[in-house]
Design a protein around this motif. Structure first.
Motif: not given
Length: 374
Positions: A181-185
């Protein structure tokens, strides 16, 4: 400080604190266009420093936190200049074109960083120049495979487009935030270098409706939602990279020595950062946003500070904050704004157990008696 941007003369432009526009009259539409890769952001109030000479990359590598010695022409990187105690002094976005290393920095950093680098040249074959009056940057979110909306400069044959490495953990880096769930992408940010005198023609294209523009607030909202730290927001005089999860993009943990490396290694391997970055989801009932430095409170006691805030087109009011490492992730928080207490829900970025990755077993005290196991 660069001159006032021609894009600030566009219809609807509302000036920010610097020389560019905060927005052009429609914050939500600007965010959506920017997120879809259909708008540019005027970043011409930021600084540009060039480093030329055959020793430029090995020299920068020896001074800063990222591995830069073998940077290929056209390759982007991010690096940090730390003090001897590992605290952040400068953040640097860098692209090399085979002849020149282009250093993109905050306006407030430019003069001091250029002067410090110039003093550190010694007998090496490098030259440092602040070229902010001649060069400017435009921001964009650039989906993979799409061309920039504005043609980048290429004075040495290599298009000068800096691709933000935050979108993935870099070689030699480390991510403290949970992988899921990391939003960096979702934040494929780029900075496009252009000659400053081309900003006028960019303004003409925007005025004619040929080039959509978004203000700085739109980019800030998307940056905050991506958990992306910025020197001009999240950094104070005590910040170390671990607190902001900046090891993922700007630190190489196994490169050679550089100033502040001992602190970086010690905290990462054996200790814990004293503070940690979180994202706060704010109650929007009062239509108030906390400013930089607003206190974050738990049961009446200060436990942290707001570093950046924005209204996101999907998430609503959000903020980044630096809080005490020991703060319970489930703690009920409030942020004070103009005497109003705004409820805030914490989303963990850097966890409470960040660091201590070496897993060194605790040794018995000298002279302690070891009892046999039953």
């Amino acid at each position: 400080m660069p001159d006032i941007s021609p894009l600030l003369a566009l219809p609807g432009a509302v000036a920010g604190a610097g020389t560019t526009a905060d927005h052009y009259g429609d914050l939500v539409a600007e965010q959506r266009m920017l997120a879809a890769g259909r708008a540019i952001v005027d970043l011409s109030d930021r600084g540009v420093i060039t480093v030329t000479g055959p020793d430029r990359l090995t020299w920068l590598d020896s001074l800063t936190s990222q591995s830069l010695a073998t940077l290929d022409a056209g390759q982007s990187a991010e690096t940090l200049l730390l003090d001897p105690n590992g605290r952040l002094e400068h953040s640097i976005r860098i692209i090399d074109d085979g002849v020149t290393a282009w250093l993109l920095v905050e306006a407030s950093q430019t003069a001091a960083l250029a002067a410090w680098l110039d003093r550190m040249r010694f007998m090496l074959r490098v030259e440092v120049a602040d070229v902010s009056q001649q060069w400017a940057t435009l921001g964009q979110l650039l989906p993979v495979g799409s061309p920039p909306l504005v043609e980048p400069a290429a004075p040495n044959g290599v298009p000068l487009v800096w691709h933000d490495p935050w979108s993935a953990v870099q070689v030699g880096g480390w991510q403290y935030a949970a992988e899921d769930g990391h939003p960096a992408a979702e934040f494929p940010a780029v900075e496009i270098l252009v000659e400053r005198d081309r900003l006028a023609e960019v303004g003409v294209a925007a005025r004619a409706g040929e080039l959509p523009v978004a203000g700085a607030l739109a980019l800030e909202a998307l940056r905050i939602a991506a958990w992306r730290p910025r020197f001009g927001g999240e950094v104070d005089d005590r910040t170390i990279p671990h607190e902001l999860d900046w090891l993922r993009s700007a630190v190489h943990l196994s490169k050679g020595c550089y100033r502040g490396q001992e602190t970086v290694a010690k905290v990462h391997n054996l200790g814990h950062p004293p503070r940690r970055l979180v994202m706060l989801h704010l109650d929007g009932s009062d239509a108030l946003l906390p400013g930089h430095g607003a206190p974050v409170l738990h049961e009446g006691a200060a436990v942290g500070t707001i570093t950046s805030s924005a209204r996101h087109h999907e998430l609503g009011p959000i903020a980044l904050a630096v809080v005490k490492r020991s703060l319970d992730p489930a703690a009920a928080l409030v942020v004070e704004v103009d005497g109003v207490a705004i409820a805030a829900a914490q989303q963990v970025i850097v966890p409470t157990d960040a660091g201590a990755t070496a897993g060194v077993p605790r040794l018995p005290r000298l002279g302690a008696v070891q009892r046999p196991q039953a």
